[in-house]
Design a protein around this motif. Structure first.
Motif, PDB file in Angstrom:
ATOM      1  N   ARG A   1       9.432   8.799   4.279  1.00 19.41           N
ATOM      2  CA  ARG A   1       9.700   9.986   5.089  1.00 19.41           C
ATOM      3  C   ARG A   1      11.359  10.471   5.053  1.00 19.41           C
ATOM      4  O   ARG A   1      11.799  11.455   4.760  1.00 19.41           O
ATOM      5  CB  ARG A   1       8.874   9.951   6.344  1.00 19.41           C
ATOM      6  CG  ARG A   1       7.461   9.898   6.008  1.00 19.41           C
ATOM      7  CD  ARG A   1       6.694  10.576   7.129  1.00 19.41           C
ATOM      8  NE  ARG A   1       5.363  10.925   6.436  1.00 19.41           N
ATOM      9  CZ  ARG A   1       4.338  11.641   7.264  1.00 19.41           C
ATOM     10  NH1 ARG A   1       4.866  12.134   8.351  1.00 19.41           N
ATOM     11  NH2 ARG A   1       3.475  11.841   6.919  1.00 19.41           N
TER      12      ARG A   1
ATOM     13  N   GLN B   1      11.107   1.179   0.885  1.00 23.09           N
ATOM     14  CA  GLN B   1      11.763   2.555   1.133  1.00 23.09           C
ATOM     15  C   GLN B   1      11.182   3.034   2.481  1.00 23.09           C
ATOM     16  O   GLN B   1      10.150   2.803   2.710  1.00 23.09           O
ATOM     17  CB  GLN B   1      11.537   3.565   0.143  1.00 23.09           C
ATOM     18  CG  GLN B   1      10.300   4.053  -0.079  1.00 23.09           C
ATOM     19  CD  GLN B   1      10.100   5.532  -0.858  1.00 23.09           C
ATOM     20  OE1 GLN B   1      11.162   5.908  -1.033  1.00 23.09           O
ATOM     21  NE2 GLN B   1       8.984   5.978  -1.182  1.00 23.09           N
TER      22      GLN B   1
ATOM     23  N   ARG C   1       0.943  -1.294  -0.071  1.00 26.27           N
ATOM     24  CA  ARG C   1      -0.009  -0.042  -0.112  1.00 26.27           C
ATOM     25  C   ARG C   1       0.668   1.260  -0.044  1.00 26.27           C
ATOM     26  O   ARG C   1       0.391   2.344  -0.348  1.00 26.27           O
ATOM     27  CB  ARG C   1      -0.847   0.065   1.395  1.00 26.27           C
ATOM     28  CG  ARG C   1      -1.757   1.088   1.358  1.00 26.27           C
ATOM     29  CD  ARG C   1      -2.460   0.859   2.567  1.00 26.27           C
ATOM     30  NE  ARG C   1      -3.557   1.855   3.197  1.00 26.27           N
ATOM     31  CZ  ARG C   1      -3.295   2.829   4.188  1.00 26.27           C
ATOM     32  NH1 ARG C   1      -2.167   2.543   5.088  1.00 26.27           N
ATOM     33  NH2 ARG C   1      -4.435   3.414   4.621  1.00 26.27           N
TER      34      ARG C   1
ATOM     35  N   ASN D   1       8.656  12.431  -6.711  1.00 29.69           N
ATOM     36  CA  ASN D   1       7.735  12.949  -6.117  1.00 29.69           C
ATOM     37  C   ASN D   1       7.413  14.477  -6.172  1.00 29.69           C
ATOM     38  O   ASN D   1       8.402  15.106  -6.158  1.00 29.69           O
ATOM     39  CB  ASN D   1       8.011  12.487  -4.769  1.00 29.69           C
ATOM     40  CG  ASN D   1       7.190  13.344  -3.429  1.00 29.69           C
ATOM     41  OD1 ASN D   1       7.143  14.396  -3.266  1.00 29.69           O
ATOM     42  ND2 ASN D   1       6.376  12.270  -3.156  1.00 29.69           N
TER      43      ASN D   1
HETATM   44  N1  COA Z   1      -3.546   5.055   0.385  1.00 32.08           N
HETATM   45  C1  COA Z   1      -4.142   5.531   1.809  1.00 32.08           C
HETATM   46  N2  COA Z   1      -3.387   5.914   2.701  1.00 32.08           N
HETATM   47  C2  COA Z   1      -1.939   5.760   2.662  1.00 32.08           C
HETATM   48  C3  COA Z   1      -1.513   4.837   1.670  1.00 32.08           C
HETATM   49  C4  COA Z   1      -2.228   4.691   0.350  1.00 32.08           C
HETATM   50  N3  COA Z   1      -1.888   4.000  -0.797  1.00 32.08           N
HETATM   51  N4  COA Z   1      -0.059   4.791   1.988  1.00 32.08           N
HETATM   52  C5  COA Z   1       0.189   5.293   2.993  1.00 32.08           C
HETATM   53  N5  COA Z   1      -1.241   5.512   3.492  1.00 32.08           N
HETATM   54  C6  COA Z   1      -1.313   6.344   4.920  1.00 32.08           C
HETATM   55  C7  COA Z   1      -0.338   5.738   6.041  1.00 32.08           C
HETATM   56  O1  COA Z   1      -0.741   4.587   6.586  1.00 32.08           O
HETATM   57  C8  COA Z   1      -0.183   6.804   6.813  1.00 32.08           C
HETATM   58  O2  COA Z   1      -1.303   6.761   7.924  1.00 32.08           O
HETATM   59  P1  COA Z   1      -1.211   7.014   9.292  1.00 32.08           P
HETATM   60  O3  COA Z   1      -1.004   8.643   9.383  1.00 32.08           O
HETATM   61  O4  COA Z   1      -2.687   7.068   9.733  1.00 32.08           O
HETATM   62  O5  COA Z   1      -0.295   6.364   9.884  1.00 32.08           O
HETATM   63  C9  COA Z   1      -0.467   8.241   5.996  1.00 32.08           C
HETATM   64  O6  COA Z   1      -1.225   7.932   4.808  1.00 32.08           O
HETATM   65  C10 COA Z   1       0.971   8.899   5.579  1.00 32.08           C
HETATM   66  O7  COA Z   1       1.723   7.660   5.118  1.00 32.08           O
HETATM   67  P2  COA Z   1       3.368   7.860   5.019  1.00 32.08           P
HETATM   68  O8  COA Z   1       3.931   6.685   4.397  1.00 32.08           O
HETATM   69  O9  COA Z   1       4.153   8.525   6.163  1.00 32.08           O
HETATM   70  O10 COA Z   1       2.891   9.000   3.717  1.00 32.08           O
HETATM   71  P3  COA Z   1       3.994  10.202   3.382  1.00 32.08           P
HETATM   72  O11 COA Z   1       3.142  11.542   3.303  1.00 32.08           O
HETATM   73  O12 COA Z   1       5.452  10.137   3.704  1.00 32.08           O
HETATM   74  O13 COA Z   1       3.984  10.268   1.636  1.00 32.08           O
HETATM   75  C11 COA Z   1       5.605   8.966   0.092  1.00 32.08           C
HETATM   76  C12 COA Z   1       4.429   8.812   1.314  1.00 32.08           C
HETATM   77  C13 COA Z   1       6.224   7.704  -0.404  1.00 32.08           C
HETATM   78  C14 COA Z   1       4.921   9.674  -0.941  1.00 32.08           C
HETATM   79  C15 COA Z   1       6.616   9.972   0.672  1.00 32.08           C
HETATM   80  O14 COA Z   1       7.202   9.965   1.789  1.00 32.08           O
HETATM   81  C16 COA Z   1       7.695  10.527  -0.507  1.00 32.08           C
HETATM   82  O15 COA Z   1       7.485  10.907  -1.457  1.00 32.08           O
HETATM   83  N6  COA Z   1       9.056  10.262  -0.215  1.00 32.08           N
HETATM   84  C17 COA Z   1       9.903  10.307  -1.109  1.00 32.08           C
HETATM   85  C18 COA Z   1      10.607   9.317  -1.577  1.00 32.08           C
HETATM   86  C19 COA Z   1      10.332   8.908  -2.906  1.00 32.08           C
HETATM   87  O16 COA Z   1       9.693   9.450  -3.716  1.00 32.08           O
HETATM   88  N7  COA Z   1      11.292   7.940  -3.354  1.00 32.08           N
HETATM   89  C20 COA Z   1      10.956   7.312  -4.639  1.00 32.08           C
HETATM   90  C21 COA Z   1      12.210   6.757  -4.786  1.00 32.08           C
HETATM   91  S1  COA Z   1      13.730   8.050  -5.462  1.00 32.08           S
END
Ligand code: COA
Length: 376
Positions: free
Chosen positions: A266, A263, A198, A303
């Motif tokens: 955050r 990964q 997810r 992102n």
């Molecule tokens: N649908 C709905 N909710 C989701 C979800 C999905 N697919 N995936 C995660 N969530 C929820 C989580 O459970 C979490 O809920 P909680 O706050 O109740 O615990 C909430 O959304 C936030 O999750 P989190 O993983 O912390 O999200 P985020 O805001 O950090 O975004 C990324 C996730 C991956 C988009 C973000 O961390 C990012 O862009 N990182 C950069 C890394 C990247 O892009 N790497 C690629 C390789 S270079």
């Protein structure tokens, strides 16, 4: 008079798979898988031995990543809740492999755009995150399919593979070891994405790009002078894929999840943004380029939030779509190909003398900058 060999970018090429998956289609498939899993494991969930899976959401994906759709090589099996992985008929060893096939399509376009015949190219680098096999090198198969004499090899620096490839090609040109080098990045990322996870199932898409790096003396009009390149790596486990022949999942299929992309999103966000912004500003200073005067930045497409922040730190103000174009909405994260797609699609309008930056960052950590200037 030109005293030394001077590397430039002569042209680029792009292959985009026909199939595209919207967030709506992706989430419907994922949530069908979740429902099925929770139903199949209802007793264990009830007794507390297994946690129920949570559904994904279109709103979350778009807000967290800026991704609205992604192209894939095989849509039906990826969306089938019983499979959720790319599948195609296995090819014989005497057929062109799928990764070479899309690399060749992108490379042919780059050659056509430069008016370059394959026999005039000296080397092929296949620079990508995921190779289809161990050997023979994908690059050698691409070289053979194009009819290129010379040498070819694979290189993998994850999302930074293309910029590392450009610097490597530029160094071959500078040293006189080659005058014309194709850097090909076929990224079939759908194969290393865990479509059942997810947190990351929405991130990646498939594509292939090619960049032709040549000596200015033979390059076509309107090429891009390479003002300078800089590469950086800092070890991190925050983006990792343990797949490999020494690291296989056991026959029962357990332990597969870390043999695909994982990964700490955050941490990646927090650590990579400052690293890349600092690298760009320091390199701009070294090259006497005013970052605020950059006509365009073709950033790695990981992102939307990361790109927004990096551009803002470099330029000193928020970047609009003209300054920092995105292809994330339709392509998703295409690993090393992302910044090259952006450059390929959004560079025709720049005028001679305009300065821009191609920049990548990702697993390793790895980051690469290529400052370029449009020639007359
Ligand atoms: N649908 C709905 N909710 C989701 C979800 C999905 N697919 N995936 C995660 N969530 C929820 C989580 O459970 C979490 O809920 P909680 O706050 O109740 O615990 C909430 O959304 C936030 O999750 P989190 O993983 O912390 O999200 P985020 O805001 O950090 O975004 C990324 C996730 C991956 C988009 C973000 O961390 C990012 O862009 N990182 C950069 C890394 C990247 O892009 N790497 C690629 C390789 S270079």
């Amino acid at each position: 008079m030109q005293m030394t060999n001077r590397p430039v970018i002569s042209s680029t090429g792009l292959f985009t798979p026909d199939d595209s998956i919207s967030n709506e289609e992706l989430v419907a498939s994922f949530n069908a898988y979740v429902d099925r899993f929770n139903l199949d494991n209802a007793a264990a969930i009830e007794s507390g031995t297994i946690e129920p899976l949570q559904p994904s959401s279109v709103q979350f994906i778009e807000k967290a990543s800026g991704i609205k759709a992604r192209h894939v090589m095989a849509k039906a099996p990826v969306l089938d809740p019983a499979i959720m992985a790319p599948r195609w008929e296995e090819r014989n060893n005497d057929e062109l492999s799928i990764m070479a096939e899309i690399g060749v399509l992108a490379a042919r376009q780059a050659l056509e755009r430069a008016g370059r015949k394959p026999e005039e190219v000296d080397a092929v680098l296949c620079a990508a995150s995921n190779m289809q096999r161990a050997y023979p090198a994908m690059a050698i198969e691409i070289q053979q399919a194009l009819g290129i004499d010379g040498f070819a090899f694979d290189m993998n620096v994850a999302c930074s593979s293309a910029t590392f490839g450009i610097q490597t090609a530029a160094d071959y040109v500078r040293s006189g070891n080659a005058r014309s080098v194709l850097v090909v990045s076929p990224e079939i990322t759908s194969g290393h994405l865990n479509w059942r996870d997810r947190d990351s199932h929405f991130i990646f898409g498939d594509v292939a790009t090619a960049v032709l790096v040549e000596d200015a003396a033979i390059a076509p009009k309107g090429h891009w002078d390479i003002i300078g390149t800089k590469l950086k790596t800092v070890f991190s486990n925050n983006i990792r894929n343990n797949f490999g022949f020494l690291n296989r999942a056991n026959p029962e299929g357990e332990g597969t999840s870390d043999k695909l992309f994982v990964q700490e999103g955050r941490k990646v966000f927090k650590e990579v943004v400052p690293m890349v912004a600092t690298m760009i500003t320091e390199e701009a200073e070294r090259l006497s380029v005013d970052p605020a005067g950059l006509r365009r930045m073709w950033l790695h497409q990981a992102n939307a939030g990361m790109n927004r922040l990096i551009a803002q730190r470099v330029l000193g103000h928020e970047a609009d779509a003209d300054k920092s174009p995105t292809v994330l909405d339709t392509y998703g994260n295409t690993s090393s190909a992302g910044s090259i797609i952006a450059f390929h699609l959004y560079s025709d309008d720049l005028a001679a003398g305009d300065t821009g930056l191609i920049c990548s960052f990702g697993a390793g950590y790895s980051a690469g900058t290529v400052f370029i200037r449009k020639a007359a």
